[in-house]
Design an enzyme around this catalytic site. Structure first.
Site, PDB file in Angstrom:
ATOM      1  N   HIS A  21       0.831  -1.223   0.000  1.00 50.05           N
ATOM      2  CA  HIS A  21       0.000   0.000   0.000  1.00 50.05           C
ATOM      3  C   HIS A  21       0.861   1.266   0.000  1.00 50.05           C
ATOM      4  O   HIS A  21       0.499   2.279   0.605  1.00 50.05           O
ATOM      5  CB  HIS A  21      -0.957   0.018   1.199  1.00 50.05           C
ATOM      6  CG  HIS A  21      -1.928  -1.117   1.232  1.00 50.05           C
ATOM      7  ND1 HIS A  21      -3.075  -1.145   0.483  1.00 50.05           N
ATOM      8  CD2 HIS A  21      -1.900  -2.291   1.919  1.00 50.05           C
ATOM      9  CE1 HIS A  21      -3.737  -2.272   0.711  1.00 50.05           C
ATOM     10  NE2 HIS A  21      -3.022  -2.990   1.572  1.00 50.05           N
ATOM     11  N   ASN A  76     -10.417  -3.332   1.397  1.00 51.45           N
ATOM     12  CA  ASN A  76      -9.978  -3.375   0.003  1.00 51.45           C
ATOM     13  C   ASN A  76     -11.167  -3.154  -0.917  1.00 51.45           C
ATOM     14  O   ASN A  76     -12.320  -3.147  -0.477  1.00 51.45           O
ATOM     15  CB  ASN A  76      -9.341  -4.738  -0.316  1.00 51.45           C
ATOM     16  CG  ASN A  76      -8.025  -4.950   0.412  1.00 51.45           C
ATOM     17  OD1 ASN A  76      -7.204  -4.056   0.505  1.00 51.45           O
ATOM     18  ND2 ASN A  76      -7.833  -6.161   0.923  1.00 51.45           N
TER      19      ASN A  76
END
Length: 508
Positions: free
Chosen positions: A62, A135
């Site tokens: 990320h 997500n």
């Protein structure tokens, strides 16, 4: 001349600077001679010394992200099953920080690669922060937390060649087939969003939402649905953008907010009674599975709106830290081992990456904090609780206590070694998804997307991938094989040179 209210340039300790472009040097007498810099030049030394320390460690996953500030508004009554403070009243608003990211790529990678998108929120409630760390796809690749580092490494760079490697990617998944459901989501039509304003946000895990005061709770799956709808990119368009506009998604979100086109999402819950979980056909704590909406319909809860860009990206977004362990009264973890592991791993990563006092930074700081049993450490800036006792149950300091935790589970069992097995059950939901693909014409797109990626892997890995998808349905494997054959007839994707170190046979 600068106006009287212009800021005065200073050094880091506050000393006013006469000229920020000048250096104190020893110059020779010749007009065009050289010069020597001096250690007594504080301005030069301070400027140079700070520069290589401007970066904090990049996130292992990320790393590339956009972010914004906003608000969450509760729009529906949920008092029948939870007493969570920020959901206690219709119309109640809560400040939010959002960070939307790719997963595998580094900070300099392209926004439009085929990848899961992280969807992280920090809600600054009156009872502490609540972090939603999800997500854009409803399921995940693994359910055994010990595999988490291996999963992410297989999606990153090969340890010898230092480039992404299709052989490595598919070899992992061929041998950890519980992820086939997530692979079908990723290589389907929703694998590359057109904009971060058009992605879903799924909590993935099962959580508990309840009432600590009466020890009741429901199991909950959390969904954020974009009010502007889902929009996606075709692979060819995404590849083009990756070269021409690698920061496409970051710019799109920033520019939309800047011109007042604020993106919004509706928050929904799926709720399940704990008794139902005991007899439901699938393990409700398995992150590789969904709860079908025909069994557990979506229930609207509230609306998220992003309406302010960060004043400084590093300060507000790069230093932000999110963890599923950050919960408020009325919310608790379930018996999902992936959730349990993330509750340790995420704050542990923040302590390494940002520092042990990362919660004191404005982007992470809760509305109210009094935690005198966490003291000292680098960069302590909040007064360090003065002379208050730093040990529990002091007779010299009275404290008020907060509400009890949400209801705990009762367990009877034994400690044992465990690794989940892949069974035919793991292919049931992927099979249902394949039927959806066929009904909307997405089956050929999926097969083409998989073939384009696995076609760069070694032949024996390609074969194993086909065999894995055959377990979903023979039609899936056949469709991928057909797409591979078409690639070969057109010249092929070509086996990546980086694949060679993965295979002894290739080296022979």
């Amino acid at each position: 001349m600068a106006p009287d209210d212009a800021p005065i340039v200073t050094l880091a300790e506050g000393r006013p600077v006469h000229d920020p472009t000048a250096a104190t040097v020893l110059r020779g007498e010749k007009p065009k001679g050289g010069q020597l810099s001096l250690l007594s030049d504080t301005q030069l030394i301070e400027t140079l010394a700070h520069f290589p320390r401007e970066r904090i460690p990049e996130r292992v996953v990320h790393a590339k992200a956009a972010g914004a500030w906003g608000e969450f508004e509760c729009t529906h009554d949920v008092s029948d099953f939870t007493s969570v403070a920020f959901l206690s009243k219709v119309g109640k608003k809560t400040k939010v920080l959002a960070r939307l990211s790719t997963v595998a790529g580094e900070k300099g990678s392209s926004d439009t690669t085929r990848d899961i998108r992280g969807f992280a929120l920090k809600m600054f409630t009156e009872e502490g922060n609540w972090d939603f760390v999800g997500n854009d796809l409803p399921v995940f690749f693994i359910r055994d937390p010990v595999k988490f580092p291996s999963l992410n490494r297989s999606h990153k760079r090969h340890p010898q060649t230092n480039v992404p490697d299709s052989t490595m990617f598919w070899d992992f998944h061929n041998n950890n087939q519980e992820g086939v459901h997530c692979l079908m989501q990723l290589f389907g039509g929703r694998g590359i969003p057109k904009s971060l304003r058009n992605i879903n946000g799924f909590g993935n895990h099962t959580f508990k939402f309840g009432k600590p005061e009466d020890s009741t709770f429901k199991y909950v799956k959390i969904h954020f649905k974009p009010d502007a709808g889902i929009q996606n990119l075709e692979s060819d368009e995404a590849v083009k953008l990756a070269g021409e506009e690698p920061d496409y998604h970051i710019k799109d979100l920033y520019n939309a907010i800047e011109k007042g086109d604020y993106p919004s999402w509706t928050m929904y819950f799926q709720t399940m009674d704990p008794k139902e979980a005991e007899t439901y056909r699938w393990n409700v704590f398995d992150i590789t599975r969904i709860w079908p909406q025909k069994d557990y319909p979506l229930r609207p809860i509230g609306r998220l709106t992003l309406n302010r860009n960060p004043d400084n990206h590093f300060q507000d977004i790069e230093q932000a830290a999110f963890s599923p362990s950050t919960m408020v009264p009325g919310i608790g973890p379930s018996a999902d081992p992936m959730l349990q592991a993330r509750m340790f791993s995420y704050p542990d990563a923040a302590r390494y990456r940002v520092g042990p006092n990362y919660q004191q930074l404005p982007c992470n700081r809760a509305q109210y904090v009094y935690s005198p049993y966490q003291r000292d450490g680098p960069m302590r800036v909040d007064g360090n609780y003065d002379g208050d006792p730093d040990y529990v149950r002091s007779s010299f300091h009275s404290l008020r206590l907060g509400p009890a935790d949400i209801a705990h589970d009762e367990w009877v069992g034994k400690v044992t070694q465990f690794s989940s097995e892949v069974t035919d059950e793991d292919f049931e939901q992927p099979r249902d998804l394949w039927k959806i693909f066929k009904s909307n014409g997405e089956d050929k797109v999926f097969a083409k997307n998989v073939a384009a990626h696995v076609g760069k892997a070694l032949p024996q890995v390609q074969k194993a991938t086909i065999e894995m998808f055959n377990r979903v349905d023979k039609e899936v494997g056949e469709a991928i094989q057909k797409a591979l054959d078409e690639l070969d007839s057109e010249g092929g994707a070509g086996i990546e040179h980086s694949s060679a170190p993965c295979s002894k046979e290739k080296k022979k």
